[in-house]
Design a protein around this motif. Sequence first.
Motif, PDB file in Angstrom:
ATOM      1  N   LEU A   6      39.227  44.107  40.650  1.00 46.65           N
ATOM      2  CA  LEU A   6      40.320  44.317  41.608  1.00 46.65           C
ATOM      3  C   LEU A   6      40.264  44.068  43.179  1.00 46.65           C
ATOM      4  CD1 LEU A   6      42.051  47.395  39.539  1.00 46.65           C
ATOM      5  CD2 LEU A   6      42.466  44.845  39.547  1.00 46.65           C
ATOM      6  N   GLN A   7      38.865  44.492  43.570  1.00 50.40           N
ATOM      7  CA  GLN A   7      38.421  44.348  44.673  1.00 50.40           C
ATOM      8  C   GLN A   7      38.404  42.978  45.075  1.00 50.40           C
ATOM      9  OE1 GLN A   7      37.730  46.864  47.093  1.00 50.40           O
ATOM     10  NE2 GLN A   7      37.758  45.105  48.389  1.00 50.40           N
ATOM     11  N   VAL A  61      40.663  40.586  43.662  1.00 48.38           N
ATOM     12  CA  VAL A  61      41.920  40.426  43.759  1.00 48.38           C
ATOM     13  C   VAL A  61      42.325  40.814  45.505  1.00 48.38           C
ATOM     14  CG1 VAL A  61      44.168  40.719  43.410  1.00 48.38           C
ATOM     15  CG2 VAL A  61      42.341  40.087  41.474  1.00 48.38           C
ATOM     16  N   LEU A  62      41.849  41.668  46.027  1.00 47.34           N
ATOM     17  CA  LEU A  62      42.313  42.297  47.242  1.00 47.34           C
ATOM     18  C   LEU A  62      41.685  41.360  48.137  1.00 47.34           C
ATOM     19  CD1 LEU A  62      43.512  44.335  49.091  1.00 47.34           C
ATOM     20  CD2 LEU A  62      41.536  45.824  48.809  1.00 47.34           C
ATOM     21  N   GLN A 120      40.860  38.190  48.222  1.00 44.55           N
ATOM     22  CA  GLN A 120      41.763  37.179  48.140  1.00 44.55           C
ATOM     23  C   GLN A 120      43.012  37.197  48.775  1.00 44.55           C
ATOM     24  OE1 GLN A 120      42.126  35.555  43.958  1.00 44.55           O
ATOM     25  NE2 GLN A 120      43.226  33.676  44.741  1.00 44.55           N
ATOM     26  N   ALA A 121      43.688  38.279  48.438  1.00 45.95           N
ATOM     27  CA  ALA A 121      45.131  38.644  49.026  1.00 45.95           C
ATOM     28  C   ALA A 121      44.999  38.698  50.645  1.00 45.95           C
ATOM     29  CB  ALA A 121      45.773  39.928  48.300  1.00 45.95           C
ATOM     30  N   GLN A 139      51.346  41.208  48.572  1.00 51.28           N
ATOM     31  CA  GLN A 139      50.225  40.966  47.578  1.00 51.28           C
ATOM     32  C   GLN A 139      48.857  41.863  47.934  1.00 51.28           C
ATOM     33  OE1 GLN A 139      49.372  36.671  47.602  1.00 51.28           O
ATOM     34  NE2 GLN A 139      51.394  36.478  46.390  1.00 51.28           N
ATOM     35  N   GLN A 141      49.858  45.232  47.108  1.00 51.61           N
ATOM     36  CA  GLN A 141      49.957  45.468  45.716  1.00 51.61           C
ATOM     37  C   GLN A 141      48.092  45.441  45.275  1.00 51.61           C
ATOM     38  OE1 GLN A 141      52.256  45.866  43.136  1.00 51.61           O
ATOM     39  NE2 GLN A 141      50.578  46.674  41.962  1.00 51.61           N
ATOM     40  N   ALA A 142      47.595  44.652  45.740  1.00 51.90           N
ATOM     41  CA  ALA A 142      45.991  44.835  45.362  1.00 51.90           C
ATOM     42  C   ALA A 142      45.349  46.194  45.728  1.00 51.90           C
ATOM     43  CB  ALA A 142      45.191  43.638  46.207  1.00 51.90           C
ATOM     44  N   GLN A 143      45.953  46.678  46.992  1.00 50.01           N
ATOM     45  CA  GLN A 143      45.115  47.824  47.349  1.00 50.01           C
ATOM     46  C   GLN A 143      45.657  49.115  46.528  1.00 50.01           C
ATOM     47  OE1 GLN A 143      46.735  48.339  51.524  1.00 50.01           O
ATOM     48  NE2 GLN A 143      45.046  47.053  52.105  1.00 50.01           N
ATOM     49  N   ASN A 198      46.515  48.587  43.312  1.00 51.07           N
ATOM     50  CA  ASN A 198      45.547  48.288  42.113  1.00 51.07           C
ATOM     51  C   ASN A 198      44.117  49.202  41.987  1.00 51.07           C
ATOM     52  OD1 ASN A 198      47.804  47.226  40.686  1.00 51.07           O
ATOM     53  ND2 ASN A 198      47.059  45.248  41.319  1.00 51.07           N
TER      54      ASN A 198
END
Length: 412
Positions: free
Chosen positions: A132-133, A135-136, A138-139, A194, A197-199, A201
């Motif tokens: 998930l980090q 993904v963050l 990338q966002a 986004q 949301q990543a944060q 998650n």
Amino acid sequence: MAKKSIPEQVTSRSRRPSEMGIASQHCPAAMSSLNSRAASRFVLALLLAAVFFVVGCGNTDPAATIPTPEVEVASVVQKDVPIFSEWVATLDGYVNAQIQPQVTGYVIRQTYKEGSFVRKGQILFQIDPRPLQAVLDQANAQLAQTQAQLGKTEMDVERDTPLAKERAIAQSQLDNDIQANRAAKATVKAAEAQVEQAQLNIEFTDVKSLVDGMAGIAQVQIGNLVNPATVLTSVSQINPMKAYFSISEQEYIHFADRINAEAQEDVPSNGPPFELILADGSVYPYKGMGLLANRQVDLSTGSIQIVCSFPNPQNFLRPGQFGRLRAAPEIRRGALLVPQKAVSELQGSYQLAVVAPGNKVSIRAVKVGDRVGPMWIVDSGVKPGELVVVEGLQKVQNGATVKIKQPLAKGE
């Protein structure tokens, strides 16, 4: 006629036995008849004596053979009594929260002790945050691109606005710049969402308790892959506790006005207190109160579910326990009470032996109501203050006279 001399009299007397002996020798049948008659008379005399003896011993006073029955009595009491009822109840937590993750990942840590009390916001499990980090990150990169594009469109609008006024460029070009700027702003907001949301998650990798309560046994182990549909554990708020029980539709109709009035209050206060009788027969020390009635009558049982609550400061009660609830939802005004042992049942009817003035017994058919402890409510058949037999019912008959046994004084 000349008198005989003494020697002759003696001689004649002494001669009689011998004469009798001679007579007996000559008449043996006559002597046998005399002996049998004497024996018969003797036996008859003995029989008559025995009969007179028996008759004389049995000739007693008839009143002494049937003594007056001695009974104990109690007065018919009239007073206001609460009518208690009991129901089977099931205990449950006031709030039962199923703890489920909001992200997919591997469980790497369990941070609570199973069966212990946990606080709201306390971390119970941790999920691997590394995917998930990524993904963050990338966002955040996507957000930076959109912000750069927004900056370019803003410069285009700023440059082309005076040129369009001077008609150095076509107005349509400025319009295109303005629309591109608006689109860039929207793209930036989407990218920011986004990132947010990543944060979130990342934060959701710490699975926290939603309420203060007792945490259950973990349903997963470290290393399990979990997703939002996986139940990790449950936390129950158990102070206070809820108790669920059902009453019949007839009972609900009888108490509907009171139940519906109390349901409108945040904290009902006018309802009867409830006692909780636990599985071992002991009575829970805290009283409960009614909360609400369910919205519908169960079609299969014809009953309606009622909910009440009990304080549970020591966490003694747990969800899933069974018990019996006891309460007095109504008070019978001016009820007539007699001891239960004074009531006798005969073919579905009930009777009382009432002692009238003169100690005469009257057997009465009565109509009984609810039982209240060792007493029985009598709806009809007796009056307040009348005496009823409580001991010795088997010895009395209708119209008979009895003797009332005086109760023993204390210490005797």
